[in-house]
Design a protein around this motif. Structure first.
Motif, mmCIF file in Angstrom:
data_model
loop_
_atom_site.group_PDB
_atom_site.id
_atom_site.type_symbol
_atom_site.label_atom_id
_atom_site.label_comp_id
_atom_site.label_asym_id
_atom_site.label_seq_id
_atom_site.Cartn_x
_atom_site.Cartn_y
_atom_site.Cartn_z
ATOM 1 N N GLY A 38 27.488 31.095 -21.832
ATOM 2 C CA GLY A 38 26.873 32.316 -21.315
ATOM 3 C C GLY A 38 26.480 32.176 -19.856
ATOM 4 O O GLY A 38 26.685 33.091 -19.050
ATOM 5 N N VAL A 39 25.926 31.024 -19.495
ATOM 6 C CA VAL A 39 25.545 30.767 -18.103
ATOM 7 C C VAL A 39 26.786 30.776 -17.213
ATOM 8 O O VAL A 39 26.784 31.369 -16.132
ATOM 9 C CB VAL A 39 24.780 29.432 -17.990
ATOM 10 N N MET A 40 27.864 30.147 -17.685
ATOM 11 C CA MET A 40 29.125 30.143 -16.929
ATOM 12 C C MET A 40 29.618 31.572 -16.697
ATOM 13 O O MET A 40 29.988 31.941 -15.582
ATOM 14 C CB MET A 40 30.199 29.354 -17.684
ATOM 15 N N LEU A 41 29.626 32.362 -17.773
ATOM 16 C CA LEU A 41 30.136 33.729 -17.675
ATOM 17 C C LEU A 41 29.254 34.597 -16.787
ATOM 18 O O LEU A 41 29.766 35.476 -16.079
ATOM 19 C CB LEU A 41 30.286 34.337 -19.064
ATOM 20 N N CYS A 42 27.947 34.372 -16.801
ATOM 21 C CA CYS A 42 27.058 35.129 -15.917
ATOM 22 C C CYS A 42 27.474 34.931 -14.457
ATOM 23 O O CYS A 42 27.622 35.900 -13.711
ATOM 24 C CB CYS A 42 25.605 34.688 -16.096
ATOM 25 N N ALA A 109 41.792 32.278 -12.487
ATOM 26 C CA ALA A 109 41.590 31.264 -13.537
ATOM 27 C C ALA A 109 41.256 29.885 -12.973
ATOM 28 O O ALA A 109 40.269 29.265 -13.417
ATOM 29 C CB ALA A 109 42.802 31.204 -14.458
ATOM 30 N N PRO A 110 42.008 29.364 -12.003
ATOM 31 C CA PRO A 110 41.641 28.038 -11.486
ATOM 32 C C PRO A 110 40.282 28.021 -10.785
ATOM 33 O O PRO A 110 39.520 27.066 -10.929
ATOM 34 C CB PRO A 110 42.754 27.699 -10.489
ATOM 35 N N VAL A 111 39.976 29.083 -10.050
ATOM 36 C CA VAL A 111 38.685 29.141 -9.368
ATOM 37 C C VAL A 111 37.558 29.218 -10.397
ATOM 38 O O VAL A 111 36.537 28.544 -10.259
ATOM 39 C CB VAL A 111 38.617 30.338 -8.388
ATOM 40 N N ALA A 112 37.741 30.025 -11.442
ATOM 41 C CA ALA A 112 36.722 30.138 -12.488
ATOM 42 C C ALA A 112 36.519 28.790 -13.185
ATOM 43 O O ALA A 112 35.383 28.414 -13.496
ATOM 44 C CB ALA A 112 37.112 31.216 -13.490
ATOM 45 N N LEU A 113 37.597 28.073 -13.434
ATOM 46 C CA LEU A 113 37.486 26.756 -14.069
ATOM 47 C C LEU A 113 36.694 25.798 -13.184
ATOM 48 O O LEU A 113 35.751 25.140 -13.646
ATOM 49 C CB LEU A 113 38.874 26.188 -14.370
ATOM 50 N N VAL A 114 37.057 25.727 -11.913
ATOM 51 C CA VAL A 114 36.350 24.834 -10.983
ATOM 52 C C VAL A 114 34.895 25.272 -10.839
ATOM 53 O O VAL A 114 33.978 24.433 -10.843
ATOM 54 C CB VAL A 114 37.070 24.793 -9.611
ATOM 55 N N LEU A 162 37.436 27.999 -21.530
ATOM 56 C CA LEU A 162 37.304 29.293 -22.197
ATOM 57 C C LEU A 162 36.765 30.353 -21.230
ATOM 58 O O LEU A 162 37.260 31.486 -21.201
ATOM 59 C CB LEU A 162 36.385 29.149 -23.414
ATOM 60 N N ALA A 163 35.783 29.990 -20.420
ATOM 61 C CA ALA A 163 35.231 30.920 -19.432
ATOM 62 C C ALA A 163 36.303 31.331 -18.420
ATOM 63 O O ALA A 163 36.377 32.496 -18.021
ATOM 64 C CB ALA A 163 34.039 30.297 -18.719
ATOM 65 N N ALA A 164 37.146 30.388 -18.024
ATOM 66 C CA ALA A 164 38.233 30.705 -17.089
ATOM 67 C C ALA A 164 39.237 31.661 -17.724
ATOM 68 O O ALA A 164 39.728 32.586 -17.061
ATOM 69 C CB ALA A 164 38.927 29.416 -16.638
ATOM 70 N N LEU A 165 39.541 31.455 -19.001
ATOM 71 C CA LEU A 165 40.456 32.373 -19.700
ATOM 72 C C LEU A 165 39.862 33.775 -19.819
ATOM 73 O O LEU A 165 40.571 34.771 -19.636
ATOM 74 C CB LEU A 165 40.800 31.822 -21.085
ATOM 75 N N VAL A 166 38.583 33.853 -20.110
ATOM 76 C CA VAL A 166 37.915 35.162 -20.189
ATOM 77 C C VAL A 166 37.954 35.843 -18.825
ATOM 78 O O VAL A 166 38.257 37.040 -18.720
ATOM 79 C CB VAL A 166 36.459 35.008 -20.695
ATOM 80 N N ALA A 167 37.674 35.088 -17.774
ATOM 81 C CA ALA A 167 37.694 35.658 -16.423
ATOM 82 C C ALA A 167 39.088 36.164 -16.066
ATOM 83 O O ALA A 167 39.232 37.270 -15.516
ATOM 84 C CB ALA A 167 37.237 34.616 -15.412
ATOM 85 N N SER A 169 41.455 37.110 -18.126
ATOM 86 C CA SER A 169 41.745 38.287 -18.957
ATOM 87 C C SER A 169 41.030 39.529 -18.424
ATOM 88 O O SER A 169 41.617 40.611 -18.364
ATOM 89 C CB SER A 169 41.326 38.036 -20.400
ATOM 90 N N LEU A 170 39.770 39.372 -18.064
ATOM 91 C CA LEU A 170 39.027 40.495 -17.487
ATOM 92 C C LEU A 170 39.680 40.976 -16.195
ATOM 93 O O LEU A 170 39.809 42.179 -15.964
ATOM 94 C CB LEU A 170 37.586 40.089 -17.191
ATOM 95 N N PHE A 171 40.073 40.033 -15.368
ATOM 96 C CA PHE A 171 40.667 40.379 -14.070
ATOM 97 C C PHE A 171 42.000 41.106 -14.249
ATOM 98 O O PHE A 171 42.302 42.035 -13.520
ATOM 99 C CB PHE A 171 40.833 39.125 -13.219
ATOM 100 N N ARG A 172 42.786 40.679 -15.217
ATOM 101 C CA ARG A 172 44.067 41.355 -15.486
ATOM 102 C C ARG A 172 43.853 42.764 -16.033
ATOM 103 O O ARG A 172 44.548 43.693 -15.657
ATOM 104 C CB ARG A 172 44.903 40.555 -16.479
ATOM 105 N N ALA A 173 42.907 42.912 -16.956
ATOM 106 C CA ALA A 173 42.665 44.207 -17.594
ATOM 107 C C ALA A 173 41.974 45.188 -16.644
ATOM 108 O O ALA A 173 42.371 46.346 -16.563
ATOM 109 C CB ALA A 173 41.820 44.028 -18.852
ATOM 110 N N ARG A 174 40.943 44.714 -15.959
ATOM 111 C CA ARG A 174 40.171 45.565 -15.043
ATOM 112 C C ARG A 174 39.662 44.713 -13.902
ATOM 113 O O ARG A 174 38.572 44.142 -13.991
ATOM 114 C CB ARG A 174 38.981 46.188 -15.765
ATOM 115 N N PRO A 175 40.423 44.613 -12.830
ATOM 116 C CA PRO A 175 40.015 43.751 -11.719
ATOM 117 C C PRO A 175 38.598 44.047 -11.183
ATOM 118 O O PRO A 175 37.882 43.138 -10.797
ATOM 119 C CB PRO A 175 41.057 44.021 -10.641
#
Length: 182
Positions: A38-42, A109-114, A162-167, A169-175
């Motif tokens: 949750g902290v990552m996704l925030c 995705a790579p930026v979100a992972l890092v 997982l947070a990178a994958l969510v990011a 997916s969100l970016f692809r669906a609604r940037p």
């Protein structure tokens, strides 16, 4: 303004929901939980300031006594117990994660992972280590506590992925939904 307040409250609620995922108990007194996801996704989704505010709101509601921390805990006791270092480090971790997302303009995705690894592992772990060290018996050395944190690393790396994958997916669906990139 209203949109920001709504999103901050929504992500604080997401942290609360992730705290209901069953925890894995360890002898250290600090369980493996989904709260750090949750902290990552925030930070990843909301950016530095809004992400830190969402985590601070979550902490404030928990401090008021709502049982929204892992294991159904709430009140002030968790803020001075074995997990206190991690709890106090969450807003800083969300801020750093969001800051990396805002400043580094490569693929999502790579930026979100890092960002998740830096913010919620490299920044958060020292808070947890110091918190455990301050509460540990005098005979427990700081390097021993730091080495014992290795048990958390595999799970946190999975959560970062997982947070990178969510990011992504969100970016692809609604940037525009990835506010850290707005």
């Amino acid at each position: 303004m209203e949109r920001n307040i709504t999103l901050i409250a929504l992500f604080a609620a997401l942290c609360a929901v992730l705290s209901t995922v069953p925890q894995i108990h360890l002898p250290l007194g600090v369980p493996i939980t989904a709260q750090s996801l949750g902290v990552m996704l925030c930070g990843i989704v909301l950016g530095a300031k809004r992400g830190a505010l969402a985590v601070l709101l979550y902490m404030a509601v928990a401090a008021m006594g709502l049982p929204i921390l892992s294991g159904g805990r709430g009140g002030l006791a968790p803020f001075v117990g074995p997990t206190a270092g991690f709890i106090w480090g969450w807003p800083v971790a969300a801020f750093v994660t969001g800051l990396i997302m805002e400043r580094w303009r490569a693929s999502v995705a790579p930026v979100a992972l890092v960002a998740a690894i830096v913010g919620c592992i490299l920044v958060l772990y020292p808070f947890g280590i110091v918190g455990l060290w301050l509460l540990a018996p005098q005979s427990t050395a700081l390097p021993t506590i730091a080495a014992s944190m290795a048990v958390f690393l595999p799970g946190d790396l999975i959560k970062a992925g997982l947070a990178a994958l969510v990011a992504q997916s969100l970016f692809r669906a609604r940037p525009q939904s990835l506010l850290s990139r707005a």
